[in-house]
Design a protein around this motif. Structure first.
Motif, PDB file in Angstrom:
ATOM      1  N   ALA A   6       0.813  -1.222   0.000  1.00 12.28           N
ATOM      2  CA  ALA A   6       0.000   0.000   0.000  1.00 12.28           C
ATOM      3  C   ALA A   6       0.845   1.269   0.000  1.00 12.28           C
ATOM      4  CB  ALA A   6      -0.953   0.007   1.189  1.00 12.28           C
ATOM      5  N   LYS A   7       2.016   1.214   0.577  1.00 11.08           N
ATOM      6  CA  LYS A   7       2.877   2.401   0.631  1.00 11.08           C
ATOM      7  C   LYS A   7       3.149   2.937  -0.775  1.00 11.08           C
ATOM      8  CE  LYS A   7       7.395   3.951   2.234  1.00 11.08           C
ATOM      9  NZ  LYS A   7       8.638   3.572   2.904  1.00 11.08           N
ATOM     10  N   CYS A   8       3.362   2.061  -1.736  1.00  9.92           N
ATOM     11  CA  CYS A   8       3.668   2.479  -3.112  1.00  9.92           C
ATOM     12  C   CYS A   8       2.455   2.422  -4.036  1.00  9.92           C
ATOM     13  CB  CYS A   8       4.790   1.621  -3.688  1.00  9.92           C
ATOM     14  SG  CYS A   8       6.361   1.831  -2.839  1.00  9.92           S
ATOM     15  N   GLY A  53      -0.770   2.418  -3.105  1.00 12.46           N
ATOM     16  CA  GLY A  53      -1.923   3.113  -2.548  1.00 12.46           C
ATOM     17  C   GLY A  53      -2.845   2.199  -1.768  1.00 12.46           C
ATOM     18  N   LYS A  54      -3.576   2.792  -0.846  1.00 16.40           N
ATOM     19  CA  LYS A  54      -4.494   2.021  -0.009  1.00 16.40           C
ATOM     20  C   LYS A  54      -5.619   1.390  -0.816  1.00 16.40           C
ATOM     21  CE  LYS A  54      -3.556   4.547   4.208  1.00 16.40           C
ATOM     22  NZ  LYS A  54      -4.078   5.351   5.305  1.00 16.40           N
ATOM     23  N   THR A  55      -5.947   1.987  -1.966  1.00 20.46           N
ATOM     24  CA  THR A  55      -7.021   1.449  -2.812  1.00 20.46           C
ATOM     25  C   THR A  55      -6.479   0.643  -3.990  1.00 20.46           C
ATOM     26  OG1 THR A  55      -7.090   3.439  -4.158  1.00 20.46           O
ATOM     27  CG2 THR A  55      -8.556   3.360  -2.234  1.00 20.46           C
ATOM     28  N   ALA A  56      -5.164   0.484  -4.073  1.00 13.24           N
ATOM     29  CA  ALA A  56      -4.472  -0.262  -5.143  1.00 13.24           C
ATOM     30  C   ALA A  56      -4.586   0.424  -6.499  1.00 13.24           C
ATOM     31  CB  ALA A  56      -4.959  -1.709  -5.228  1.00 13.24           C
ATOM     32  N   GLU A  57      -4.980   1.693  -6.508  1.00 11.88           N
ATOM     33  CA  GLU A  57      -5.130   2.425  -7.760  1.00 11.88           C
ATOM     34  C   GLU A  57      -3.847   3.143  -8.181  1.00 11.88           C
ATOM     35  OE1 GLU A  57      -8.577   4.880  -7.190  1.00 11.88           O
ATOM     36  OE2 GLU A  57      -9.915   3.155  -7.176  1.00 11.88           O
ATOM     37  N   GLY A  58      -2.758   2.888  -7.472  1.00 13.40           N
ATOM     38  CA  GLY A  58      -1.479   3.497  -7.815  1.00 13.40           C
ATOM     39  C   GLY A  58      -1.305   4.834  -7.130  1.00 13.40           C
ATOM     40  N   ARG A  59      -0.081   5.320  -7.162  1.00 13.77           N
ATOM     41  CA  ARG A  59       0.238   6.604  -6.540  1.00 13.77           C
ATOM     42  C   ARG A  59       1.128   7.388  -7.481  1.00 13.77           C
ATOM     43  NH1 ARG A  59       1.653   6.394  -0.374  1.00 13.77           N
ATOM     44  NH2 ARG A  59       1.959   8.522  -1.019  1.00 13.77           N
ATOM     45  N   HIS A  60       0.925   8.675  -7.506  1.00 18.59           N
ATOM     46  CA  HIS A  60       1.776   9.562  -8.298  1.00 18.59           C
ATOM     47  C   HIS A  60       3.205   9.428  -7.785  1.00 18.59           C
ATOM     48  CE1 HIS A  60       2.370  12.793 -11.077  1.00 18.59           C
ATOM     49  NE2 HIS A  60       2.957  13.536 -10.162  1.00 18.59           N
ATOM     50  N   GLY A  68       4.747   6.780  -7.507  1.00 19.98           N
ATOM     51  CA  GLY A  68       4.819   5.540  -6.745  1.00 19.98           C
ATOM     52  C   GLY A  68       4.569   4.363  -7.659  1.00 19.98           C
ATOM     53  N   GLY A  69       4.064   3.308  -7.103  1.00 18.36           N
ATOM     54  CA  GLY A  69       3.779   2.112  -7.875  1.00 18.36           C
ATOM     55  C   GLY A  69       2.549   2.290  -8.742  1.00 18.36           C
ATOM     56  N   PRO A  70       2.461   1.542  -9.836  1.00 16.44           N
ATOM     57  CA  PRO A  70       1.319   1.642 -10.740  1.00 16.44           C
ATOM     58  C   PRO A  70       0.051   1.032 -10.137  1.00 16.44           C
ATOM     59  CG  PRO A  70       2.735  -0.144 -11.428  1.00 16.44           C
ATOM     60  CD  PRO A  70       3.438   0.563 -10.296  1.00 16.44           C
ATOM     61  N   SER A  71      -1.057   1.307 -10.782  1.00 18.19           N
ATOM     62  CA  SER A  71      -2.335   0.744 -10.366  1.00 18.19           C
ATOM     63  C   SER A  71      -2.312  -0.774 -10.491  1.00 18.19           C
ATOM     64  CB  SER A  71      -3.456   1.304 -11.241  1.00 18.19           C
ATOM     65  OG  SER A  71      -4.664   0.621 -10.982  1.00 18.19           O
ATOM     66  N   LEU A  72      -2.882  -1.433  -9.513  1.00 17.42           N
ATOM     67  CA  LEU A  72      -3.011  -2.890  -9.562  1.00 17.42           C
ATOM     68  C   LEU A  72      -4.407  -3.301  -9.992  1.00 17.42           C
ATOM     69  CD1 LEU A  72      -1.027  -3.812  -6.324  1.00 17.42           C
ATOM     70  CD2 LEU A  72      -0.213  -3.747  -8.696  1.00 17.42           C
ATOM     71  N   VAL A  73      -5.240  -2.317 -10.320  1.00 19.81           N
ATOM     72  CA  VAL A  73      -6.599  -2.602 -10.778  1.00 19.81           C
ATOM     73  C   VAL A  73      -6.811  -2.096 -12.202  1.00 19.81           C
ATOM     74  CG1 VAL A  73      -7.591  -2.686  -8.458  1.00 19.81           C
ATOM     75  CG2 VAL A  73      -7.490  -0.507  -9.670  1.00 19.81           C
ATOM     76  N   SER A  74      -5.732  -1.807 -12.913  1.00 21.83           N
ATOM     77  CA  SER A  74      -5.809  -1.256 -14.268  1.00 21.83           C
ATOM     78  C   SER A  74      -5.966  -2.359 -15.310  1.00 21.83           C
ATOM     79  CB  SER A  74      -4.541  -0.469 -14.581  1.00 21.83           C
ATOM     80  OG  SER A  74      -3.430  -1.351 -14.678  1.00 21.83           O
TER      81      SER A  74
END
Length: 105
Positions: A39-41, A43-50, A52-58
């Protein structure tokens, strides 16, 4: 008094062990392994972070194979660290299944 201490300690360890287990039917973002390690990278919603890590729901993640996702989690890729040795193979498999399930929504 000793019996009470023993019972309290036993209950504490039982609850700790139960909370450490990763239920495979839980959602990705509710998974304690995801919350602690991803979640740190991502995001808490797995939609990615600017930045940070990419979305996991894309759609891109949905198109990735199970083996590719397992490899990326285990061996890392780009800025993502490897998690082999930090997570068990069962925890990685659960994350992969939850990512694939989350991506289908």
């Amino acid at each position: 008094m000793q019996i009470f201490r023993f019972a309290a300690c036993s209950l504490f360890f039982a609850l700790t062990a139960a909370s450490a287990q990763t239920p495979s039917d839980a959602t990705l973002t509710a998974n304690p392994v995801y919350q602690k390690n991803c979640a740190k990278c991502h995001g808490k919603t797995a939609e990615g972070r600017h930045f940070g890590g990419p979305s996991l729901v894309s759609d891109k993640t949905a198109a990735a194979s199970t083996d590719d996702l397992r490899t990326v989690i285990s061996d890392g890729k780009g800025h993502m660290p490897k998690f082999a040795g930090k997570l068990t193979s069962a925890e990685i498999d659960t994350l992969v299944q939850q990512i694939k399930t989350s991506s289908k929504k």
